[in-house]
Motif scaffolding. Structure first.
Motif, PDB file in Angstrom:
ATOM      1  N   GLY A 122       5.471   3.755   8.542  1.00 38.24           N
ATOM      2  CA  GLY A 122       6.723   4.094   7.297  1.00 38.24           C
ATOM      3  C   GLY A 122       6.073   4.647   5.794  1.00 38.24           C
ATOM      4  N   ILE A 123       4.970   4.506   5.653  1.00 37.20           N
ATOM      5  CA  ILE A 123       4.816   5.587   4.476  1.00 37.20           C
ATOM      6  C   ILE A 123       4.762   6.508   4.573  1.00 37.20           C
TER       7      ILE A 123
ATOM      8  N   THR B 151      -4.641   4.256   1.048  1.00 37.20           N
ATOM      9  CA  THR B 151      -5.542   3.957  -0.113  1.00 37.20           C
ATOM     10  C   THR B 151      -5.107   2.424  -0.899  1.00 37.20           C
ATOM     11  N   ASN B 152      -6.721   1.521  -0.996  1.00 38.80           N
ATOM     12  CA  ASN B 152      -6.915   0.772  -1.650  1.00 38.80           C
ATOM     13  C   ASN B 152      -7.445   0.812  -3.035  1.00 38.80           C
TER      14      ASN B 152
ATOM     15  N   ASN C 228       2.407  -2.622  -5.839  1.00 39.11           N
ATOM     16  CA  ASN C 228       2.055  -0.954  -5.633  1.00 39.11           C
ATOM     17  C   ASN C 228       2.272  -1.004  -4.054  1.00 39.11           C
ATOM     18  N   VAL C 229       2.676  -1.413  -3.591  1.00 38.74           N
ATOM     19  CA  VAL C 229       2.571  -0.767  -2.320  1.00 38.74           C
ATOM     20  C   VAL C 229       3.852  -0.429  -1.638  1.00 38.74           C
ATOM     21  N   MET C 230       5.224  -0.694  -2.454  1.00 33.35           N
ATOM     22  CA  MET C 230       6.346  -0.026  -2.104  1.00 33.35           C
ATOM     23  C   MET C 230       6.599   1.740  -2.716  1.00 33.35           C
ATOM     24  N   ILE C 231       5.759   2.108  -3.704  1.00 33.14           N
ATOM     25  CA  ILE C 231       5.647   3.380  -3.726  1.00 33.14           C
ATOM     26  C   ILE C 231       5.371   3.998  -2.960  1.00 33.14           C
ATOM     27  N   TYR C 232       4.916   4.223  -1.513  1.00 32.04           N
ATOM     28  CA  TYR C 232       4.350   4.407  -0.421  1.00 32.04           C
ATOM     29  C   TYR C 232       5.373   5.059   0.132  1.00 32.04           C
ATOM     30  N   PHE C 233       6.412   4.479  -0.107  1.00 30.52           N
ATOM     31  CA  PHE C 233       8.157   4.269   1.018  1.00 30.52           C
ATOM     32  C   PHE C 233       9.160   4.624   0.591  1.00 30.52           C
ATOM     33  N   ASP C 234       9.835   5.238   1.104  1.00 31.83           N
ATOM     34  CA  ASP C 234      10.899   6.148   1.046  1.00 31.83           C
ATOM     35  C   ASP C 234      11.862   4.784   0.672  1.00 31.83           C
ATOM     36  N   LYS C 235      12.491   5.340   0.355  1.00 29.66           N
ATOM     37  CA  LYS C 235      14.451   4.058  -0.318  1.00 29.66           C
ATOM     38  C   LYS C 235      14.165   3.482   1.081  1.00 29.66           C
TER      39      LYS C 235
ATOM     40  N   SER D 186       4.089  -0.410 -11.564  1.00 26.75           N
ATOM     41  CA  SER D 186       4.594   1.026 -10.690  1.00 26.75           C
ATOM     42  C   SER D 186       5.979   1.081 -10.480  1.00 26.75           C
ATOM     43  N   GLU D 187       6.374  -0.354  -9.903  1.00 32.28           N
ATOM     44  CA  GLU D 187       7.543  -0.087  -9.555  1.00 32.28           C
ATOM     45  C   GLU D 187       8.854  -0.940 -10.126  1.00 32.28           C
TER      46      GLU D 187
END
Length: 283
Positions: A30-31, A80-81, A220-227, A252-253
């Protein structure tokens, strides 16, 4: 991106190759990869191509489709971790206050535990709250990357990783390495035993975790997914969250686009919207 072998590179890597990587990573995890990540993709996946002794990217994609076991290696290579002990420290003050105000708290989930610094930070706060390691709170540490989970379970870090940790916490929660481990520290066994490590892909329909969950750290995980994927995951998480539970996001979310699901109650701290999808029973 050039359709030819980039100057100084050993494998041909085309725009079509990059688009295939983007498509597969979205399918598996899902990224969404940004267009600027082509160099990163090349440098990370060539390690797998070399390790498997394959001629090039097209052959790797064929191998990936034919061998489901390679899916995890593919995800591990491209995720990325970035983490640190007590990163975004205000969240741990939120955790401390929540534990004081909600003595019935029984379950905390760190949904992107990476190499372990975040869930161990959570465990330290919990241990301090109770004044002991043996507490009634279950702490689940998960990540999509199986390789970083193995590092987290070991709990061994270069000593400079704990420079920002207070001296009191260093004495209580870490052991200095000797011999071959000189220059490293290890989380004390009692703290490691407070955590349950498990691999969870947030886009899966089922998560192997008990509910309700009192506090979810998903920073800082949701930033890698689309809406659309963000909305799906948030709905699932709010379904898993206790009625008075907290969802803690990263700096950042922002989830202002989902007012029907989640509402802010502090700095990057949220609760489920009342009457929406909060969990009421445990399974």
């Amino acid at each position: 991106m050039s359709e030819l072998r980039p100057l100084g590179k050993e494998y041909i890597f085309t725009s079509a190759h990059f688009n295939t990587v983007k498509s597969l990573l979205y399918q598996f995890a899902g990224i969404k990869l940004a267009e600027s990540k082509d160099a990163m993709v090349y440098s990370r996946l060539v390690r797998r191509i070399r390790a498997l002794k394959l001629p090039g990217f097209s052959d790797y994609f064929d191998y990936l489709q034919a061998n489901e076991s390679e899916h995890q290696e593919f995800i591990n290579a491209l995720t990325t971790n970035q983490t640190a002990f007590f990163r975004e420290p205000h969240h741990f003050e939120v955790l401390k206050r929540h534990l004081q105000a909600h003595p019935q708290t029984k379950r905390i989930w760190c949904a992107a535990s990476s190499t372990g610094e975040e869930p161990y930070s959570i465990a330290m706060v919990v241990a301090e709250h109770f004044g002991r390691f043996n507490t009634p709170i279950e702490i689940i540490a998960s990540d999509i990357d199986s390789a970083v989970l193995k590092k987290a379970q070991l709990g061994i870090y270069p000593i400079e990783r704990i420079e920002t940790v207070s001296d009191e916490r260093k004495k209580m929660f870490f052991q200095r390495g000797k011999g071959a481990q000189l220059g490293n520290v290890r989380v004390v066994p009692e703290l490691r035993q407070m955590l349950q490590f498990t691999r969870i892909n947030l886009v899966d329909n089922f998560w192997s975790i008990k509910t309700p969950i009192d506090i979810i750290f998903c920073r800082n995980v949701m930033i890698y997914f689309d809406k659309a994927t963000q909305e799906s995951i948030l709905k699932h998480m709010m379904l898993s969250l206790a009625e008075d539970g907290l969802y803690i996001a990263g700096h950042s979310e922002n989830f202002n686009m989902f007012p029907q699901i989640i509402t802010p109650v502090g700095q990057t701290t949220y609760k489920a919207v009342k009457g929406s999808v909060s969990a009421k029973t445990e399974y």
